[in-house]
Design a protein around this motif. Sequence first.
Motif, PDB file in Angstrom:
ATOM      1  N   LEU A  21      62.710  35.797  31.610  1.00 40.45           N
ATOM      2  CA  LEU A  21      61.449  36.450  31.928  1.00 40.45           C
ATOM      3  C   LEU A  21      61.578  37.074  33.317  1.00 40.45           C
ATOM      4  O   LEU A  21      61.974  36.402  34.271  1.00 40.45           O
ATOM      5  CB  LEU A  21      60.307  35.418  31.910  1.00 40.45           C
ATOM      6  CG  LEU A  21      58.910  35.945  32.211  1.00 40.45           C
ATOM      7  CD1 LEU A  21      58.444  36.903  31.117  1.00 40.45           C
ATOM      8  CD2 LEU A  21      57.929  34.778  32.336  1.00 40.45           C
ATOM      9  N   THR A  22      61.272  38.365  33.423  1.00 38.04           N
ATOM     10  CA  THR A  22      61.459  39.074  34.698  1.00 38.04           C
ATOM     11  C   THR A  22      60.166  39.636  35.284  1.00 38.04           C
ATOM     12  O   THR A  22      60.166  40.139  36.394  1.00 38.04           O
ATOM     13  CB  THR A  22      62.464  40.234  34.525  1.00 38.04           C
ATOM     14  OG1 THR A  22      61.973  41.112  33.508  1.00 38.04           O
ATOM     15  CG2 THR A  22      63.843  39.715  34.166  1.00 38.04           C
ATOM     16  N   GLY A  23      59.070  39.549  34.531  1.00 39.74           N
ATOM     17  CA  GLY A  23      57.807  40.045  35.064  1.00 39.74           C
ATOM     18  C   GLY A  23      56.712  39.984  34.021  1.00 39.74           C
ATOM     19  O   GLY A  23      56.958  39.699  32.849  1.00 39.74           O
ATOM     20  N   PHE A  24      55.486  40.224  34.486  1.00 37.86           N
ATOM     21  CA  PHE A  24      54.356  40.257  33.563  1.00 37.86           C
ATOM     22  C   PHE A  24      53.250  41.151  34.111  1.00 37.86           C
ATOM     23  O   PHE A  24      53.194  41.439  35.312  1.00 37.86           O
ATOM     24  CB  PHE A  24      53.806  38.849  33.275  1.00 37.86           C
ATOM     25  CG  PHE A  24      53.244  38.131  34.471  1.00 37.86           C
ATOM     26  CD1 PHE A  24      51.941  38.346  34.889  1.00 37.86           C
ATOM     27  CD2 PHE A  24      54.031  37.233  35.177  1.00 37.86           C
ATOM     28  CE1 PHE A  24      51.417  37.681  35.983  1.00 37.86           C
ATOM     29  CE2 PHE A  24      53.530  36.566  36.281  1.00 37.86           C
ATOM     30  CZ  PHE A  24      52.212  36.792  36.684  1.00 37.86           C
ATOM     31  N   ALA A  25      52.385  41.571  33.216  1.00 31.14           N
ATOM     32  CA  ALA A  25      51.189  42.325  33.567  1.00 31.14           C
ATOM     33  C   ALA A  25      50.072  41.809  32.680  1.00 31.14           C
ATOM     34  O   ALA A  25      50.260  41.649  31.475  1.00 31.14           O
ATOM     35  CB  ALA A  25      51.400  43.818  33.331  1.00 31.14           C
ATOM     36  N   GLN A  26      48.933  41.521  33.284  1.00 34.12           N
ATOM     37  CA  GLN A  26      47.781  41.067  32.512  1.00 34.12           C
ATOM     38  C   GLN A  26      46.667  42.100  32.640  1.00 34.12           C
ATOM     39  O   GLN A  26      46.297  42.491  33.742  1.00 34.12           O
ATOM     40  CB  GLN A  26      47.275  39.700  32.992  1.00 34.12           C
ATOM     41  CG  GLN A  26      46.126  39.196  32.165  1.00 34.12           C
ATOM     42  CD  GLN A  26      45.803  37.729  32.378  1.00 34.12           C
ATOM     43  OE1 GLN A  26      45.392  37.069  31.438  1.00 34.12           O
ATOM     44  NE2 GLN A  26      45.976  37.203  33.568  1.00 34.12           N
ATOM     45  N   LEU A  27      46.169  42.520  31.496  1.00 35.56           N
ATOM     46  CA  LEU A  27      45.114  43.530  31.452  1.00 35.56           C
ATOM     47  C   LEU A  27      43.886  42.965  30.743  1.00 35.56           C
ATOM     48  O   LEU A  27      44.014  42.224  29.764  1.00 35.56           O
ATOM     49  CB  LEU A  27      45.585  44.773  30.703  1.00 35.56           C
ATOM     50  CG  LEU A  27      46.737  45.518  31.361  1.00 35.56           C
ATOM     51  CD1 LEU A  27      48.042  45.224  30.643  1.00 35.56           C
ATOM     52  CD2 LEU A  27      46.451  46.998  31.380  1.00 35.56           C
ATOM     53  N   TYR A  28      42.730  43.359  31.260  1.00 35.02           N
ATOM     54  CA  TYR A  28      41.455  42.947  30.670  1.00 35.02           C
ATOM     55  C   TYR A  28      40.738  44.178  30.146  1.00 35.02           C
ATOM     56  O   TYR A  28      40.675  45.200  30.827  1.00 35.02           O
ATOM     57  CB  TYR A  28      40.576  42.258  31.714  1.00 35.02           C
ATOM     58  CG  TYR A  28      41.121  40.937  32.176  1.00 35.02           C
ATOM     59  CD1 TYR A  28      40.839  39.776  31.469  1.00 35.02           C
ATOM     60  CD2 TYR A  28      41.928  40.854  33.307  1.00 35.02           C
ATOM     61  CE1 TYR A  28      41.348  38.554  31.890  1.00 35.02           C
ATOM     62  CE2 TYR A  28      42.435  39.638  33.731  1.00 35.02           C
ATOM     63  CZ  TYR A  28      42.146  38.496  33.021  1.00 35.02           C
ATOM     64  OH  TYR A  28      42.649  37.288  33.426  1.00 35.02           O
ATOM     65  N   PRO A  29      40.158  44.072  28.945  1.00 36.57           N
ATOM     66  CA  PRO A  29      39.421  45.217  28.407  1.00 36.57           C
ATOM     67  C   PRO A  29      38.064  45.369  29.090  1.00 36.57           C
ATOM     68  O   PRO A  29      37.431  44.386  29.472  1.00 36.57           O
ATOM     69  CB  PRO A  29      39.249  44.861  26.933  1.00 36.57           C
ATOM     70  CG  PRO A  29      39.257  43.364  26.905  1.00 36.57           C
ATOM     71  CD  PRO A  29      40.169  42.937  28.031  1.00 36.57           C
ATOM     72  N   SER A  30      37.650  46.594  29.240  1.00 29.59           N
ATOM     73  CA  SER A  30      36.325  46.915  29.736  1.00 29.59           C
ATOM     74  C   SER A  30      35.917  48.237  29.092  1.00 29.59           C
ATOM     75  O   SER A  30      36.611  48.728  28.200  1.00 29.59           O
ATOM     76  CB  SER A  30      36.331  47.017  31.265  1.00 29.59           C
ATOM     77  OG  SER A  30      35.010  47.125  31.748  1.00 29.59           O
TER      78      SER A  30
END
Length: 157
Positions: free
Chosen positions: A58-67
Motif C-alpha cells: 500500500l503506497t497511498g490513499f484518498a478518501q472522498l465524501y459525496p456532497s
Amino acid sequence: MNIKTCEIKDLDQLVPAFDSYRQRYKQPSEPQKIEQFLRQMLDQETSVILLSYEGDELTGFAQLYPSYSSIGLAPIWTLNDFYVFGGTGRKQTAEALLNAAKDLCEETNAIRIEVTTRKENHRLHKIYREFGFEKDFKYDYYFLRIDEQDIASKMLK
C-alpha cells in the motif's frame, strides 16, 4: 501501480497508514477508533476510499465524501484525506489517486472535486495546481466549532 476502491478486507493495511496520516496532523495514535471509523464509512457507504498499490505494498490513499451543489443541481465530491507515503514514484502515485478520484466524479456525474488544505502545505498545493485544481479567491471558508475540546477542531484556527 494499481488503484482500487477500499473494501472491508483492506482495513488491515489501511488502518496503520491512516493512523500515520493522522499523526502527521498531531493526532494521537488510535488504531481501534480508526478501524471503527473506517469500517462505518465503508459499511454505510458514506465515503469512497481509493487505495494505491505497488505490487502488494500500500503506497497511498484518498478518501472522498459525496456532497451536492444546489446551484449546480449536481453531485460534488470532497477530497478530505489524501496521503502518499510509499513507492518509487510519489508524484505518479499522487497523480494516479487524483485521476481515480476524477474518474469517480465522472462516473457519478459530479461537477467538481473540492479540497481544502493547510496554507503551509506547499507540496500539496503544488500537486493540486499541477493536476488542474483551481484556487478559489471568491469565497471564504468558515467553520462552527461544536466540540471545543476536540483536537482536530483546534487545528482549524
